[in-house]
Write a protein that holds these residues in place. Structure first.
Motif, PDB file in Angstrom:
ATOM      1  N   ASP A  87       0.820  -1.210   0.000  1.00 53.50           N
ATOM      2  CA  ASP A  87       0.000   0.000   0.000  1.00 53.50           C
ATOM      3  C   ASP A  87       0.855   1.262   0.000  1.00 53.50           C
ATOM      4  OD1 ASP A  87      -2.336  -1.346  -0.118  1.00 53.50           O
ATOM      5  OD2 ASP A  87      -2.997  -0.948   1.931  1.00 53.50           O
ATOM      6  N   ASP A  88       1.907   1.266   0.813  1.00 53.76           N
ATOM      7  CA  ASP A  88       2.782   2.447   0.862  1.00 53.76           C
ATOM      8  C   ASP A  88       3.495   2.657  -0.463  1.00 53.76           C
ATOM      9  OD1 ASP A  88       2.085   3.027   3.430  1.00 53.76           O
ATOM     10  OD2 ASP A  88       3.792   2.017   4.351  1.00 53.76           O
ATOM     11  N   THR A  89       3.913   1.569  -1.086  1.00 54.13           N
ATOM     12  CA  THR A  89       4.590   1.683  -2.383  1.00 54.13           C
ATOM     13  C   THR A  89       3.677   2.336  -3.416  1.00 54.13           C
ATOM     14  OG1 THR A  89       5.947  -0.273  -1.945  1.00 54.13           O
ATOM     15  CG2 THR A  89       5.668   0.360  -4.239  1.00 54.13           C
ATOM     16  N   ILE A  90       2.432   1.908  -3.465  1.00 51.48           N
ATOM     17  CA  ILE A  90       1.491   2.463  -4.436  1.00 51.48           C
ATOM     18  C   ILE A  90       1.106   3.887  -4.060  1.00 51.48           C
ATOM     19  CG2 ILE A  90      -0.793   2.167  -5.473  1.00 51.48           C
ATOM     20  CD1 ILE A  90      -0.461  -0.867  -4.944  1.00 51.48           C
ATOM     21  N   ARG A  91       0.879   4.119  -2.770  1.00 53.81           N
ATOM     22  CA  ARG A  91       0.488   5.461  -2.333  1.00 53.81           C
ATOM     23  C   ARG A  91       1.543   6.498  -2.687  1.00 53.81           C
ATOM     24  NH1 ARG A  91       2.086   8.005   1.842  1.00 53.81           N
ATOM     25  NH2 ARG A  91       2.857   6.100   2.852  1.00 53.81           N
ATOM     26  N   LEU A  92       2.810   6.139  -2.508  1.00 53.97           N
ATOM     27  CA  LEU A  92       3.879   7.079  -2.841  1.00 53.97           C
ATOM     28  C   LEU A  92       3.853   7.433  -4.323  1.00 53.97           C
ATOM     29  CD1 LEU A  92       6.823   5.621  -0.722  1.00 53.97           C
ATOM     30  CD2 LEU A  92       5.660   7.814  -0.380  1.00 53.97           C
ATOM     31  N   SER A  93       3.571   6.444  -5.165  1.00 57.26           N
ATOM     32  CA  SER A  93       3.495   6.724  -6.599  1.00 57.26           C
ATOM     33  C   SER A  93       2.333   7.655  -6.911  1.00 57.26           C
ATOM     34  CB  SER A  93       3.339   5.421  -7.386  1.00 57.26           C
ATOM     35  OG  SER A  93       4.496   4.628  -7.280  1.00 57.26           O
ATOM     36  N   MET A  94       1.214   7.461  -6.225  1.00 54.84           N
ATOM     37  CA  MET A  94       0.041   8.287  -6.501  1.00 54.84           C
ATOM     38  C   MET A  94       0.190   9.709  -5.970  1.00 54.84           C
ATOM     39  SD  MET A  94      -3.175   5.724  -5.870  1.00 54.84           S
ATOM     40  CE  MET A  94      -4.298   7.069  -6.263  1.00 54.84           C
ATOM     41  N   GLU A  95       1.056   9.877  -4.978  1.00 55.73           N
ATOM     42  CA  GLU A  95       1.211  11.201  -4.386  1.00 55.73           C
ATOM     43  C   GLU A  95       2.369  11.987  -4.968  1.00 55.73           C
ATOM     44  OE1 GLU A  95       1.386  10.583  -0.192  1.00 55.73           O
ATOM     45  OE2 GLU A  95      -0.757  10.060  -0.029  1.00 55.73           O
ATOM     46  N   ARG A  96       2.946  11.495  -6.047  1.00 51.78           N
ATOM     47  CA  ARG A  96       3.984  12.273  -6.722  1.00 51.78           C
ATOM     48  C   ARG A  96       3.401  13.594  -7.177  1.00 51.78           C
ATOM     49  NH1 ARG A  96       8.050   9.513  -4.732  1.00 51.78           N
ATOM     50  NH2 ARG A  96       8.083   7.334  -5.375  1.00 51.78           N
ATOM     51  N   GLY A  97       4.226  14.605  -7.164  1.00 49.81           N
ATOM     52  CA  GLY A  97       3.760  15.923  -7.569  1.00 49.81           C
ATOM     53  C   GLY A  97       3.190  15.929  -8.967  1.00 49.81           C
ATOM     54  N   VAL A  98       3.793  15.157  -9.854  1.00 49.95           N
ATOM     55  CA  VAL A  98       3.344  15.145 -11.240  1.00 49.95           C
ATOM     56  C   VAL A  98       1.937  14.573 -11.364  1.00 49.95           C
ATOM     57  CG1 VAL A  98       4.304  12.862 -11.739  1.00 49.95           C
ATOM     58  CG2 VAL A  98       4.056  14.511 -13.588  1.00 49.95           C
TER      59      VAL A  98
END
Length: 916
Positions: free
Chosen positions: A407-418
């Motif tokens: 979950d953390d791995t995916i969440r970090l990708s979704m919260e990228r600034g881009v």
């Protein structure tokens, strides 16, 4: 002599030569080392070489000692470069000596001595010009020089390490630089990729490698394995490998790092792990990019970048290696190893198909495999239990330590600034997460109609950049497949990341897509509609199965029925068809439904669709039940009967009873007449009139009333030709060919059945194509056109596998066995008969199945007693249905006619084969 000391000096200087702070001196020392080593190897005239070695040893020692702590001037540089050239010439001469074969050395001893003497002379002349005679006479110890050398070089090494430390962490960071982690102990399925990347890094021209992929794909593991491999293969020294964390803030500290790295020409490897953090989340992407560019300009610095992205940073010639999921065998191996590790050495017992289902459901993603295997091993639970937990909890069950939660791995990708800066991207991600098989660029128009094309393209690019979606295809966006990995789909579903509005939009798009491509086999657009539905079949089935019995959206049940019919024509399945019937019944039973006639019609259509799928799966008795129910309901519709639909269901019921073979001809003739009457009640409707003629003509051909059959079949074909109905035309030709071939007229029947194949192909109906191909292949075998028969057989077998009908597969294998016998391939015939017998056994409750089992066993028994195939043995084989086999053969297999070339004489109750 100082041979031993020369070796020590060469070894010591080699370790630090490229770190010497004077570039031209570093080059001089390198060539000096090579000359010393060459002297040790050129032993044919040992004494002479020893003298030369002594002089060069002193030369290198004194030059290094005299320059290491002193400011250099242009004159000194020029003199050292001159000595460099002299040493290079000496090295060339020594190489020539070394390369001579041993047997020739004695003959060339004088020549070699003269060559070495000339080397000494050139060296003396160069030394005089260098004006170092006094220093050369001074005795120096290698230990003293190395102490001075190290005292000069260690500060530089410290500066590089310090620059790395400062560069690798943000300003004011309270944490020290992390040490490079060890490679994972359990590492499966990436060995080839690791070796490939290691080789790329070993060559300067390909030493810019970028590994990309979605979160959880194992990019750091691959990167660390590459580093370990490069060190083991001595491509890089361990102390020259650095693991960096680049941030936009560290740009200001880049200058000293680049300067230090540039001053030292020793090859180094920089592993920039998780580079997406500064690249996709930093406030100043330009600065981060400039860091990479400046590092990439250092030719002796190899770069290995890993990032959660679908793209590499531009303007650098990367060797791009996108990371794919593990293949199934590697995934199984990784799961079992991790499970055993977590279970304290206990092996996973249930490692059959249930493990394959689990691994497929999580997309073979390494991190997901590792976490779910660890969970299973700790608790000692089976893959079946883990699969159930996965479906209920999703990625929430995949938790490790804080940095290894899925979950953390995916969440970090979704919260990228881009990503956060593009709301359309998050909406598109939610839409795609509801499509388990992804979709094509073209079909995004259907699934995301509210997103304008320009904004949709921007959203796709954003999601690809953040590696939240992937593309597979030929490079053209329109036809490439856009998809989301199962772990991200699960995260979106279980973390309430998909709004009700988006779900309703996607479901409405699904229903509209199905109904937009609803047609029947005689429609001109049927083939194109099949292709369109096939491209979205997995998505459509998943969404249709989510339709609740209550709270239906418009068009939902109509889409269910239409899709059930599509599957009955391509690859029959009762899953969607059964659900369609359940939903249709619920609507009919709902007292609040205003349109009772429409609700009653849907129930009748759902029965008909389910019956067609059951027929395609050779479940004849159940198919009859639903056909009979459909006929009754079509006749009893409120407001008046739908006789055309009742007639079509009657045709299917007639076919099914002919397959079963338990009804008398008189009973079936009555049903055939009823079907024709219902279809032809409106004489102005030419299509349904022709369908009625086809139904009755097909029955007459089945009952071997051949002369009577040709008239209605010919009339129907003429009408279908005029109406341009390829599927029904193919059915007419099929029956006409069978009638012509009944008394052995295979040559006359062959062009007719080929016409049927052509029309079936034009339609695209898979079941119709398979049955025309089967008969066509049979006639070609009987006419000894074996090459053409082989090609058609190959296609037929492939399509029958696609359809999934045990009878179709059995008939294909039996025909292949007969073909093998015709070409005298005894082993091939045996294997094919064994396979056919196994498939016939699946439907042994029907006479077609039981007859097939008996034929195959009879033929196998005969073939087991021979060692070589010949024409006599082939003539004794029982021929596949429909050739020369009487209906009563199911009572006694030996009663069947055995010669394929013999003229068959059939009674009106002759064989009933499946109308494929």
């Amino acid at each position: 002599m100082r041979l031993k000391e020369g070796k020590e000096l060469a070894k010591a200087l080699r370790n630090v030569s490229d770190l010497i702070p004077i570039p031209f001196l570093s080059a001089f020392v390198n060539v000096g080392i090579r000359v010393l080593e060459a002297c040790q190897e050129a032993s044919a005239i040992e004494e002479n070489v020893k003298d030369l070695q002594e002089r060069i040893y002193n030369l290198v020692l004194v030059v290094v000692n005299s320059t290491i702590h002193e400011k250099t001037c242009p004159e000194l540089c020029e003199r050292i470069e001159t000595l460099h050239c002299v040493l290079a010439d000496i090295l060339a001469d020594l190489t020539k000596i070394k390369n001579r074969r041993k047997i020739l050395l004695a003959f060339f001893r004088d020549l070699n001595k003269e060559r070495v003497d000339k080397c000494v002379g050139r060296l003396n002349e160069a030394l005089e010009k260098f004006q170092l005679a006094s220093q050369l006479r001074t005795e120096l110890r290698v230990e003293d020089v190395l102490v001075k050398l190290n005292s000069a070089l260690l500060p530089q090494l410290d500066r590089i390490e310090a620059a790395m430390d400062k560069f690798s962490q943000p300003h004011n960071s309270p944490y020290p630089r992390e040490e490079m982690p060890l490679p994972h102990r359990i590492f499966c399925g990436r060995e080839y990729l690791v070796n490939e990347i290691t080789s790329l890094l070993a060559t300067e021209s390909t030493s810019r490698v970028c590994i990309t992929g979605v979160g959880g794909m194992g990019k750091p593991s691959v990167g660390l394995a590459v580093v370990e491999s490069a060190i083991k293969k001595n491509i890089f020294l361990e102390k020259h490998v650095f693991w960096l964390r680049i941030t936009a803030e560290s740009y200001d500290t880049l200058g000293p790092l680049v300067a230090e790295l540039d001053a030292s020409k020793q090859r180094r490897l920089l592993l920039l792990d998780n580079f997406e953090t500064p690249w996709l989340s930093g406030e100043d992407q330009t600065k981060v990019f400039q860091i990479l560019v400046r590092l990439a300009k250092l030719p002796h610095i190899a770069l290995l970048v890993t990032m959660t992205s679908g793209f590499t940073p531009q303007d650098i010639e990367w060797q791009h290696r996108p990371l794919a999921p593990l293949d199934p065998p590697a995934a199984r191996d990784a799961f079992k190893r991790k499970y055993r590790d977590a279970a304290g050495g206990h092996e996973l017992i249930a490692d059959g198909p249930e493990l394959d289902d689990l691994l497929a459901s999580i997309g073979y993603i390494p991190l997901a495999i590792t976490l779910i295997a660890a969970s299973g091993g700790c608790l000692g639970i089976s893959p079946d239990d883990l699969l159930r937990d996965w479906r209920e909890e999703g990625t929430g069950m995949m938790s490790g330590n804080q940095t290894r939660s899925m979950d953390d791995t995916i969440r970090l990708s979704m919260e990228r600034g881009v990503v956060r800066s593009n709301p359309e991207a998050l909406e598109l991600l939610a839409i795609l997460s509801l499509l388990p098989a992804g979709t094509t660029g073209n079909n995004l128009d259907w699934w995301a109609p509210k997103l304008a094309a320009s904004r949709r393209h921007g959203a796709v690019k954003t999601l690809r950049t953040a590696a939240l979606i992937e593309l597979q295809g030929n490079g053209r966006f329109a036809t490439s497949r856009v998809f989301v990995r199962p772990t991200i789909q699960s995260y979106m579903a279980h973390q309430d990341r998909i709004s009700t509005d988006v779900r309703n939009q996607v479901h409405d798009a699904c229903y509209n897509f199905v109904l937009r491509h609803k047609s029947i086999p005689d429609d001109h657009k049927f083939k194109a509609d099949l292709e369109a539905l096939a491209s979205e079949e997995i998505n459509i089935q998943g969404l249709l199965m989510e339709i609740p019995v209550n709270a239906l959206r418009p068009n939902a049940v109509d889409a269910l029925i239409a899709f059930s019919l599509y599957q009955s024509w391509t690859k029959p399945s009762t899953v969607v068809a059964s659900h369609a019937l359940e939903v249709a019944r619920a609507i009919l039973d709902d007292p609040h439904v205003s349109d009772g006639k429409a609700a009653a019609r849907r129930v009748a259509e759902a029965h008909h669709a389910l019956g067609k799928s059951l027929l395609g799966l050779d479940q004849y008795e159940d198919a009859c039940t639903h056909f009979e129910e459909a006929i009754a309901r079509f006749k009893a519709l409120p407001g008046g009967a739908d006789l055309h639909s009742a007639g079509e269901a009657s045709m299917d019921l007639l076919d099914t009873w002919m397959y079963i073979g338990t009804k008398s001809s008189s009973e079936l003739e009555s049903l055939a007449q009823e079907a024709q009457a219902r279809l032809s009640y409106d004489e102005t409707d030419k299509y349904h009139v022709a369908r009625g003629l086809l139904a009755f003509g097909g029955f007459l051909r089945w009952s071997n009333c051949l002369n009577e059959a040709l008239d209605p079949l010919s009339r129907a074909k003429t009408m279908f030709d005029d109406l341009r109905c390829p599927a029904s035309t193919a059915e007419c030709l099929y029956h006409m060919a069978r009638s012509c071939a009944f008394y052995g007229g295979y040559a006359k029947a062959l062009p007719i059945i080929k016409g049927a194949v052509e029309k079936a192909d034009e339609s695209g109906q898979v079941g119709l194509i398979t049955k025309t191909l089967r008969v066509s292949a049979g006639y070609l075998i009987l006419l000894r056109s074996y090459a053409e028969a082989s090609a058609i057989l190959t296609r037929f077998l492939s399509l029958s596998q696609t359809m999934g009908s045990p009878l179709a597969i059995a008939q294909g294998l039996e025909l292949s066995a007969y073909y093998s016998g015709a070409i005298m391939d005894l082993p091939g015939a045996r294997v094919a008969y064994q396979g056919a017998q196994m498939q016939f056994a699946k439907i042994k409750s029907t006479w077609l199945g039981s007859d097939g089992v008996d034929r195959c066993l009879d033929n196998l028994r005969m073939l087991e007693s021979v060692t070589e195939m010949d024409e006599i043995i082939f003539s004794e084989l029982m021929t596949p249905v429909p050739w020369d086999q009487r209906r009563d053969s199911r009572k006694s297999g030996n009663a069947s006619t055995r010669s394929a070339s013999a003229t068959a004489i059939h009674t009106p109750d002759a064989t009933r084969e499946k109308r494929m």
